[in-house]
Design an enzyme around this catalytic site. Structure first.
Site, PDB file in Angstrom:
ATOM      1  N   HIS A 110      36.823  44.778  41.021  1.00 55.62           N
ATOM      2  CA  HIS A 110      37.160  45.531  40.031  1.00 55.62           C
ATOM      3  C   HIS A 110      36.559  44.859  38.745  1.00 55.62           C
ATOM      4  CE1 HIS A 110      40.516  47.303  42.679  1.00 55.62           C
ATOM      5  NE2 HIS A 110      38.678  48.146  42.929  1.00 55.62           N
ATOM      6  N   GLY A 123      42.744  51.441  40.993  1.00 53.15           N
ATOM      7  CA  GLY A 123      43.606  50.773  40.626  1.00 53.15           C
ATOM      8  C   GLY A 123      44.515  48.992  41.754  1.00 53.15           C
ATOM      9  N   GLU A 134      39.525  41.187  41.442  1.00 49.78           N
ATOM     10  CA  GLU A 134      38.406  40.261  41.535  1.00 49.78           C
ATOM     11  C   GLU A 134      36.942  41.092  41.163  1.00 49.78           C
ATOM     12  OE1 GLU A 134      37.837  38.143  38.623  1.00 49.78           O
ATOM     13  OE2 GLU A 134      39.454  37.582  38.733  1.00 49.78           O
TER      14      GLU A 134
HETATM   15  P1  AMP Z   1      38.209  51.601  44.622  1.00 52.19           P
HETATM   16  O1  AMP Z   1      39.723  50.566  43.308  1.00 52.19           O
HETATM   17  O2  AMP Z   1      38.282  50.876  45.803  1.00 52.19           O
HETATM   18  O3  AMP Z   1      38.206  52.878  44.377  1.00 52.19           O
HETATM   19  O4  AMP Z   1      36.912  51.230  43.997  1.00 52.19           O
HETATM   20  C1  AMP Z   1      36.234  51.096  42.752  1.00 52.19           C
HETATM   21  C2  AMP Z   1      35.013  50.407  42.791  1.00 52.19           C
HETATM   22  O5  AMP Z   1      35.226  48.286  42.484  1.00 52.19           O
HETATM   23  C3  AMP Z   1      34.258  51.056  43.245  1.00 52.19           C
HETATM   24  O6  AMP Z   1      32.834  51.206  42.675  1.00 52.19           O
HETATM   25  C4  AMP Z   1      34.150  49.790  44.532  1.00 52.19           C
HETATM   26  O7  AMP Z   1      33.135  49.926  45.096  1.00 52.19           O
HETATM   27  C5  AMP Z   1      34.501  48.553  43.652  1.00 52.19           C
HETATM   28  N1  AMP Z   1      35.183  47.263  43.897  1.00 52.19           N
HETATM   29  C6  AMP Z   1      36.199  47.017  45.164  1.00 52.19           C
HETATM   30  N2  AMP Z   1      36.228  46.256  46.306  1.00 52.19           N
HETATM   31  C7  AMP Z   1      35.307  45.063  45.746  1.00 52.19           C
HETATM   32  C8  AMP Z   1      34.887  44.085  45.893  1.00 52.19           C
HETATM   33  N3  AMP Z   1      35.076  43.057  46.471  1.00 52.19           N
HETATM   34  N4  AMP Z   1      33.511  43.807  45.241  1.00 52.19           N
HETATM   35  C9  AMP Z   1      32.738  44.477  44.112  1.00 52.19           C
HETATM   36  N5  AMP Z   1      33.156  45.578  43.914  1.00 52.19           N
HETATM   37  C10 AMP Z   1      34.351  45.930  44.505  1.00 52.19           C
END
Ligand code: AMP
Length: 283
Positions: free
Chosen positions: A36, A30, A34
């Site tokens: 996500h 959550g 951008e």
């Molecule tokens: P999180 O909510 O931080 O657990 O991230 C969920 C997914 O979004 C994971 O696969 C992350 O690697 C991806 N994600 C988070 N930040 C970025 C970003 N800046 N660019 C690309 N993917 C991201």
């Protein structure tokens, strides 16, 4: 967009759509941005029915305070997911994902869970694997969309997928790191930084790029590149640097002094204003 909160609702949503369609799954914690939404867009571009989960997975936090402080904004998340064309949002509680009688697995991840993030966050990757494995078992996706921003996490999940023999049913799709206009990798944790720290944090991508350049042009030895990078990050307002390291294609750490050097990725983690940021670059 369908919003489902428990396993019954999720299962009936999936059976209502699953005839000759691919399911693309985007697991998140959550506080969406951008980065996500880019995963959702990638899944939609592939023509997949896209399911996103928002679940702050307590067991992957080895630091209670970090878990408590993790930003939450479900109303905005719902709006952003709707705009991005997400088909279904799964927002389960802790009890639904991990009921009291849930038997946690211990995945044989090997060396990858001992190094870098694994070293600084003991147990973190077991927590990640347990939640992703559980969600795969509930959703049965054809594709799992992950961000290279968390490169080591991608490699760990790849290993778990292999250990659980999910291939070729579950295909991993790695998506690029999304950055702000100045180059800072988007992260839900950035919200906790002052404007000044967000500017200073650009030093992470700058040192990664500079290191990549020095390696590509064979201009410097790894031990020098490493030391210069640490100094630059610390001189730019960071309180500490956990690592600035080079790994090879098999995700093995490279000894800075060794002459046999073939780095494939550079990864870093450092803390500013009490917020721990990670970033990486592909060589
Ligand atoms: P999180 O909510 O931080 O657990 O991230 C969920 C997914 O979004 C994971 O696969 C992350 O690697 C991806 N994600 C988070 N930040 C970025 C970003 N800046 N660019 C690309 N993917 C991201």
């Amino acid at each position: 967009m369908e919003i489902v909160e428990n396993i019954n609702e999720l299962t009936s949503y999936i059976s209502s759509v699953k005839t000759n369609v691919n399911i693309g799954f985007v697991p998140t914690m959550g506080a969406l941005h951008e980065g996500h939404l880019n995963l959702i867009k990638a899944s939609k571009l592939n023509g997949d029915i896209t399911i996103c989960s928002v679940f702050v997975n307590k067991i992957q936090f080895n630091n209670e305070e970090d878990f408590i402080k993790y930003p939450k904004n479900i109303d905005q998340d719902i709006e952003l997911l709707q705009q991005a064309g997400c088909d279904c949002l799964f927002i389960p509680t802790q009890e639904i994902v991990f009921p009291l009688d849930y038997v946690f697995e211990n995945f044989e991840l090997g060396n990858i869970e001992e190094i870098l993030e694994g070293f600084y966050r003991p147990g973190h990757f077991q927590g990640v694997c347990n939640v992703v494995n559980r969600l795969i078992n509930l959703i049965h996706p054809n594709k799992l969309y992950l961000g290279i921003k968390d490169l080591q996490q991608c490699k760990v999940i790849e290993k778990m997928i292999h250990l659980e023999k999910y291939e070729p049913t579950v295909e991993l799709v790695y998506c690029d790191t999304i950055r702000n206009e100045k180059g800072l990798a988007l992260s839900s944790r950035n919200k906790r930084l002052s404007k000044d720290a967000q500017e200073k944090a650009l030093i992470l991508i700058e040192t990664l790029k500079s290191a990549k350049d020095q390696i590509s042009n064979k201009r410097n030895q790894l031990y020098n590149i490493h030391q210069l990078a640490i100094d630059a990050i610390l001189n730019n307002g960071f309180e500490s640097v956990d690592y600035f390291e080079f790994v090879d294609q098999d995700f093995q750490l490279i000894d800075h002094q060794s002459t046999e050097q073939n780095p494939a990725f550079i990864l870093t983690a450092a803390t500013i204003e009490g917020v721990r940021l990670i970033d990486n670059i592909i060589l």
